[in-house]
Structure formats: C-alpha cells, structure tokens
Scaffold this motif. Structure first.
Motif, PDB file in Angstrom:
ATOM      1  N   THR A   1      -8.787  -6.067  11.394  1.00  0.00           N
ATOM      2  CA  THR A   1     -10.077  -6.205  10.761  1.00  0.00           C
ATOM      3  C   THR A   1     -10.859  -4.993  11.260  1.00  0.00           C
ATOM      4  O   THR A   1     -10.764  -4.332  12.350  1.00  0.00           O
ATOM      5  CB  THR A   1     -11.290  -6.922  11.697  1.00  0.00           C
ATOM      6  OG1 THR A   1      -9.780  -8.245  12.061  1.00  0.00           O
ATOM      7  CG2 THR A   1     -12.390  -7.692  11.079  1.00  0.00           C
TER       8      THR A   1
ATOM      9  N   GLU B   1       0.548  -0.969  -0.130  1.00  0.00           N
ATOM     10  CA  GLU B   1       0.051  -0.236   0.139  1.00  0.00           C
ATOM     11  C   GLU B   1       1.009   1.258   0.077  1.00  0.00           C
ATOM     12  O   GLU B   1       1.865   0.950  -0.254  1.00  0.00           O
ATOM     13  CB  GLU B   1      -1.068  -0.099   1.242  1.00  0.00           C
ATOM     14  CG  GLU B   1      -2.768  -0.072   0.976  1.00  0.00           C
ATOM     15  CD  GLU B   1      -2.567   0.595  -0.061  1.00  0.00           C
ATOM     16  OE1 GLU B   1      -2.670   1.444  -0.632  1.00  0.00           O
ATOM     17  OE2 GLU B   1      -3.881  -0.128  -0.625  1.00  0.00           O
ATOM     18  N   TYR B   2       0.438   2.939  -0.288  1.00  0.00           N
ATOM     19  CA  TYR B   2       1.182   3.513  -0.328  1.00  0.00           C
ATOM     20  C   TYR B   2       0.215   5.131   0.981  1.00  0.00           C
ATOM     21  O   TYR B   2      -0.759   4.827   0.207  1.00  0.00           O
ATOM     22  CB  TYR B   2       0.916   2.930  -1.793  1.00  0.00           C
ATOM     23  CG  TYR B   2       2.566   4.947  -2.105  1.00  0.00           C
ATOM     24  CD1 TYR B   2       3.213   4.467  -2.268  1.00  0.00           C
ATOM     25  CD2 TYR B   2       2.593   6.073  -2.122  1.00  0.00           C
ATOM     26  CE1 TYR B   2       4.400   4.927  -2.924  1.00  0.00           C
ATOM     27  CE2 TYR B   2       3.092   6.910  -2.447  1.00  0.00           C
ATOM     28  CZ  TYR B   2       4.503   6.721  -2.819  1.00  0.00           C
ATOM     29  OH  TYR B   2       5.126   7.348  -3.294  1.00  0.00           O
ATOM     30  N   ILE B   3       1.010   5.192   1.152  1.00  0.00           N
ATOM     31  CA  ILE B   3       0.264   6.485   1.915  1.00  0.00           C
ATOM     32  C   ILE B   3       0.735   7.829   1.570  1.00  0.00           C
ATOM     33  O   ILE B   3       2.014   7.594   1.379  1.00  0.00           O
ATOM     34  CB  ILE B   3       0.409   6.603   3.549  1.00  0.00           C
ATOM     35  CG1 ILE B   3      -0.467   5.385   3.919  1.00  0.00           C
ATOM     36  CG2 ILE B   3      -0.404   7.941   4.276  1.00  0.00           C
ATOM     37  CD1 ILE B   3      -0.729   4.996   4.977  1.00  0.00           C
TER      38      ILE B   3
ATOM     39  N   GLN C   1      -7.271  -2.626   4.794  1.00  0.00           N
ATOM     40  CA  GLN C   1      -7.672  -2.707   2.746  1.00  0.00           C
ATOM     41  C   GLN C   1      -6.752  -4.158   2.463  1.00  0.00           C
ATOM     42  O   GLN C   1      -6.620  -4.489   2.240  1.00  0.00           O
ATOM     43  CB  GLN C   1      -6.854  -1.940   1.921  1.00  0.00           C
ATOM     44  CG  GLN C   1      -8.136  -1.225   1.788  1.00  0.00           C
ATOM     45  CD  GLN C   1      -7.725   1.189   1.214  1.00  0.00           C
ATOM     46  OE1 GLN C   1      -6.598   0.684   1.337  1.00  0.00           O
ATOM     47  NE2 GLN C   1      -8.561   1.359   1.366  1.00  0.00           N
TER      48      GLN C   1
ATOM     49  N   ASP D   1      -3.150  10.750   8.755  1.00  0.00           N
ATOM     50  CA  ASP D   1      -3.767  10.731   9.845  1.00  0.00           C
ATOM     51  C   ASP D   1      -4.586   9.518  10.682  1.00  0.00           C
ATOM     52  O   ASP D   1      -3.845   8.249   9.891  1.00  0.00           O
ATOM     53  CB  ASP D   1      -4.995  11.352  10.162  1.00  0.00           C
ATOM     54  CG  ASP D   1      -5.758  11.406   9.353  1.00  0.00           C
ATOM     55  OD1 ASP D   1      -6.114  10.215   8.672  1.00  0.00           O
ATOM     56  OD2 ASP D   1      -6.965  12.264   9.049  1.00  0.00           O
TER      57      ASP D   1
ATOM     58  N   SER E   1      -7.420   2.630   7.290  1.00  0.00           N
ATOM     59  CA  SER E   1      -7.925   2.541   6.459  1.00  0.00           C
ATOM     60  C   SER E   1      -6.717   1.770   5.364  1.00  0.00           C
ATOM     61  O   SER E   1      -7.347   0.245   5.445  1.00  0.00           O
ATOM     62  CB  SER E   1      -8.293   3.639   5.781  1.00  0.00           C
ATOM     63  OG  SER E   1      -8.020   3.975   4.544  1.00  0.00           O
ATOM     64  N   LYS E   2      -6.103   2.065   5.136  1.00  0.00           N
ATOM     65  CA  LYS E   2      -4.805   1.317   4.672  1.00  0.00           C
ATOM     66  C   LYS E   2      -4.239  -0.295   5.668  1.00  0.00           C
ATOM     67  O   LYS E   2      -4.585  -0.987   4.789  1.00  0.00           O
ATOM     68  CB  LYS E   2      -3.528   2.291   4.838  1.00  0.00           C
ATOM     69  CG  LYS E   2      -3.813   3.676   3.620  1.00  0.00           C
ATOM     70  CD  LYS E   2      -4.104   3.200   1.692  1.00  0.00           C
ATOM     71  CE  LYS E   2      -4.233   4.034   1.220  1.00  0.00           C
ATOM     72  NZ  LYS E   2      -4.202   4.122   0.547  1.00  0.00           N
TER      73      LYS E   2
ATOM     74  N   SER F   1     -16.392  -1.710  10.871  1.00  0.00           N
ATOM     75  CA  SER F   1     -17.457  -1.376  10.423  1.00  0.00           C
ATOM     76  C   SER F   1     -17.719  -3.541   9.956  1.00  0.00           C
ATOM     77  O   SER F   1     -18.809  -3.260  10.154  1.00  0.00           O
ATOM     78  CB  SER F   1     -17.489  -1.141   9.573  1.00  0.00           C
ATOM     79  OG  SER F   1     -17.261  -0.933   8.904  1.00  0.00           O
ATOM     80  N   ALA F   2     -16.840  -4.089  10.070  1.00  0.00           N
ATOM     81  CA  ALA F   2     -16.960  -5.035   9.562  1.00  0.00           C
ATOM     82  C   ALA F   2     -17.558  -6.540  10.251  1.00  0.00           C
ATOM     83  O   ALA F   2     -17.384  -6.388  11.482  1.00  0.00           O
ATOM     84  CB  ALA F   2     -15.660  -5.629   9.098  1.00  0.00           C
TER      85      ALA F   2
ATOM     86  N   GLU G   1      -7.158   7.624  10.865  1.00  0.00           N
ATOM     87  CA  GLU G   1      -7.740   7.492  10.216  1.00  0.00           C
ATOM     88  C   GLU G   1      -6.567   7.139   8.504  1.00  0.00           C
ATOM     89  O   GLU G   1      -7.851   6.079   8.247  1.00  0.00           O
ATOM     90  CB  GLU G   1      -8.619   8.354   9.585  1.00  0.00           C
ATOM     91  CG  GLU G   1     -10.277   7.690   9.274  1.00  0.00           C
ATOM     92  CD  GLU G   1     -11.605   8.999   8.980  1.00  0.00           C
ATOM     93  OE1 GLU G   1     -12.115   9.221   8.159  1.00  0.00           O
ATOM     94  OE2 GLU G   1     -11.541   9.788  10.095  1.00  0.00           O
ATOM     95  N   ILE G   2      -6.723   7.172   8.097  1.00  0.00           N
ATOM     96  CA  ILE G   2      -6.201   7.161   6.595  1.00  0.00           C
ATOM     97  C   ILE G   2      -4.710   5.653   7.245  1.00  0.00           C
ATOM     98  O   ILE G   2      -5.076   4.481   6.229  1.00  0.00           O
ATOM     99  CB  ILE G   2      -4.757   7.723   5.965  1.00  0.00           C
ATOM    100  CG1 ILE G   2      -5.545   9.038   5.948  1.00  0.00           C
ATOM    101  CG2 ILE G   2      -4.353   7.112   4.753  1.00  0.00           C
ATOM    102  CD1 ILE G   2      -4.926  10.387   5.302  1.00  0.00           C
TER     103      ILE G   2
END
Lengths: 286, 126
Positions: free
Chosen positions: B122, B100-102, B117, B107, B113-114, B125-126, B109-110
């Motif tokens: 986990t 992945e790449y940020i 993904q 922050d 989220s990465k 929300s899943a 949250e990013i």
C-alpha cells in the motif's frame, strides 16, 4: 554567509517568486548559487552578491530565482490525487458540464510530469469521455523547466518513478537513451511561463487547479493571496488540489476541504458537488 | 509475512534488493539463476519475484515462461529488473506474463513505486 547577504537573497526571492527563505535553508544558497556565480563569471558567491546589490540584470535575477526553486516531481506523484481526479472530480464534471469542455491548470508544473500524467489518465478513460474537449495548461515560474516540459523527453530514471510500464509502452517512444512522449499526449498540454504572484485572470477560468507542493515554500500571507486569486479563477463548482502537507485551514475561508477526500478543496458556498461516501474502515491486514 | 524471491546472478544486486524488499515487509529468498528459481518455486510459490534477465544456466525470460506453466504459477507478481532497456525486451517480457519492469540501475524508490503499482504494497501516501 553574512546576515546582510542572507537578507538580500531572502528579500529578492520573496519579491520575485514568493519563496520564503528561512535561516535553516541558508545552506541551499551556497550549493545552488555557486554554479550561477560561475556562469556569470564571478569568482565566488560574494562577488555575485555584490552585483545583486547594485544594478543586476534581470537575467541574473532570473537565474538566481530559478536555481532556488525546487523542481522535484514525478509521474503520478502520490497517486491518490490522480485516483480522486478520476473517481470524484471527473464524475462530477461529466454530469455538470453539458458543454463537454474542461479546463485544467497545473500550477507550478515543473518538467511536466503532472500535466502529462493527467493527459494519460484522460486517454486511459477515453471510452467514458467521448466528445469531451480537455484543455490542460501547465505553468511554472522557471522557464528552463517549461522548455523541458514542452520537449516531453525524460531519462530512464524519470520514467520509472510512478509511471506504470504499460503506460510507458503505450505513450512513449525510445529515443537513444531518452524516452519521448508521443505527440497525441504532448498535444493535450500547453505550457506557459507564469509567476503565481501575478494576476491570474489572464489565464482564464479553470474547472480544476492542481497546485501541489508549492504553498509549502510560501509564508502565510503569500499563501492567502495565492489561494484567494486561485479561487477567483474557479467556477462555483471548481476544485483545487493541494499537496499532502498543505491546507487552506487557518489561511483563508475562500476554499474548504471537501469531506471524505484528501487534498481536494472546494468553495464553501458550492451546493452542487456530491460528497462521496465516507470510506469504509479498511480491513486490518496481517 | 508475504514472500519475495530475488533472482539475480550478482550477489551484490541480490544483497541490495534483499534489503529493499525486506524494508517493504517481505521475507526474502534468493536464487542465482532461472533454474534455481524454478526449483525454489516448486518447493514454495512466492508472492513476488524480482527477476534479472541475463543469467547463466537459465535466463529470466525462460524461467518466467516455465513459471507461468506451473500449477499456481500465475500467482506470483513478477517484476523484471534488468539492464535490458529497450522496447522490444519490455514487450517480450510483458507478453510472457511479467507484471512490471524495472530498468537497472534501480533504487529503493523505484522498487517501492513498482510494488505499489501492482498492489504488492500500500503506497505510503494512500
């Protein structure tokens, strides 16, 4: 703010957008409406409130409604609804639509991340969907976000929320400090200004409706009206997807939660949708 | 507990990143350049690596290329986390085996989220 002023905004928002303003949200009036007052050359919020009491122009009312609308969104927000769209809804549709046509509505789509996420998801699964025609309609009450959605350009911050890097590489082009969606994704989505409180029949019928994190801002009665109208634009085997904190339970029986899924609602009379097996108990991770 | 190696020459960035990955349930190790990261990996291969690009001694991309040659070097999920924010850099990183790449600034949250993904956490929300 005086109580009578608060009530003015409460009634105005309810009438124009269905939004329910509770006293605990009154602080939002100051922070979000002061810039509107400035734009309309009012020295302060009180002066603008005074104009709103008289004969305000519809443009001023529109600015007030738009400023009070929450536009929080991101690509593949919450992920689960998109996984379920791919794993539950699409398989049903590919079996039951010999026309190979599917109409999807993103109600309250804000700046377009949800409809574009669906468009990218469909592109990723193109091999399984050859010959299919998809129509994705994104609507919102806020015309300024609709304009942004049509443009399909996002900040570095926005493209990092929920969007896998592989999809950024595949579907976006860099434009100075912005990231622009490529035309093949953009052309899959149409945008329209639409107020959920107005008759929906003009939009036509939809097989799938995404209406996430919208009903939470409405009172019970408005929720019921919106859900009833929405169910009327669905075929017998249509799907509605609501947000994680939303439900139809206790509001209406025109839709029911679909078993073994989360956030998907179907018509209680529908017998043709296969219910997925209950998920196996997840292995406990250390 | 899964482990994450944070590689960045800025002590401030390492500190911020450490707090975020620890909140995600990772034990955190730090390295200030690619060479130190490489040495850390020869001792213990982490589950995840948060990797800056521009660093003295050895850059992030050189480290990644060497890492992927190591025995077990294909194991760790590598997330670039850099101010390099153009398609050419992103493509080069992904071709070298990044997961992945940020693009900085980031922050929590990013990062979360990465991580979710690529299956490192986990999603809530899943």
């Amino acid at each position: 703010m005086r109580i009578s002023d608060f009530d003015l905004y409460k009634d105005l928002l309810k009438e124009k957008s269905g939004l329910t303003l509770t006293p605990d949200k009154s602080y939002l009036l100051d922070s979000r409406l002061t810039p509107v007052a400035r734009k309309w050359n009012c020295p302060n919020l009180e002066a603008m409130t005074h104009i709103l009491r008289g004969m305000p122009s519809s443009d001023l009312v529109k600015d007030v409604v738009e400023a009070m609308t929450t536009n929080e969104t991101s690509f593949f927000r919450d992920l689960k609804p998109f996984d379920q769209f791919r794993d539950v809804i699409l398989p049903h549709m590919t079996k039951s639509r010999p026309s190979k046509k599917l109409r999807i509505w993103c109600a309250a789509c804000s700046t377009g991340q949800e409809p574009y996420s669906l468009a990218m998801l469909l592109k990723e699964n193109a091999a399984k969907l050859s010959g299919w025609q998809f129509e994705i309609i994104g609507t919102d009450i806020d015309t300024s976000v609709i304009e942004q959605a049509k443009k399909g350009e996002y900040s570095q911050f926005e493209v990092q929320r929920g969007l896998p890097i592989q999809m950024l590489m595949k579907y976006f082009e860099q434009k100075a400090d912005r990231w622009a969606l490529k035309q093949d994704i953009k052309s899959m989505v149409q945008y329209k200004h639409f107020n959920l409180l107005t008759p929906m029949a003009m939009l036509g019928k939809f097989d799938v409706v995404f209406c996430r994190n919208v009903l939470i801002y409405f009172d019970r009665e408005t929720k019921e009206t919106v859900l009833k109208n929405m169910s009327a634009v669905l075929p017998e085997d249509g799907f509605v997807i609501l947000g994680g904190a939303e439900t139809v339970l206790g509001i209406t029986d025109v839709l029911k939660p679909m078993d073994n899924t989360r956030g998907i609602y179907i018509k209680p009379t529908c017998t043709t949708i296969a219910i997925p097996a209950a998920p196996k108990a997840a292995a406990v991770k250390a | 507990m899964p482990s994450c190696l944070v590689v960045d020459d800025s002590r401030v960035v390492r500190k911020v990143a450490r707090r975020i990955v620890e909140d995600l349930g990772y034990a955190c190790e730090e390295a200030e350049d690619g060479q130190k990261a490489y040495e850390a990996c020869t001792k213990a291969m982490p589950d995840a690596i948060l990797l800056d690009w521009n660093m003295p001694v050895m850059s992030g991309i050189e480290f990644l290329e060497k890492l992927r040659q190591m025995p077990n070097g294909k194991g760790p999920k590598v997330i670039f986390c850099t101010t390099e924010n153009d398609m050419a850099h992103i493509t080069r990183a992904m071709n070298a085996g990044a997961n992945e790449y940020i693009m900085k600034p980031f922050d929590s949250e990013i990062i979360e989220s990465k991580f979710s993904q690529i299956g490192l956490v986990t999603s809530k929300s899943a």
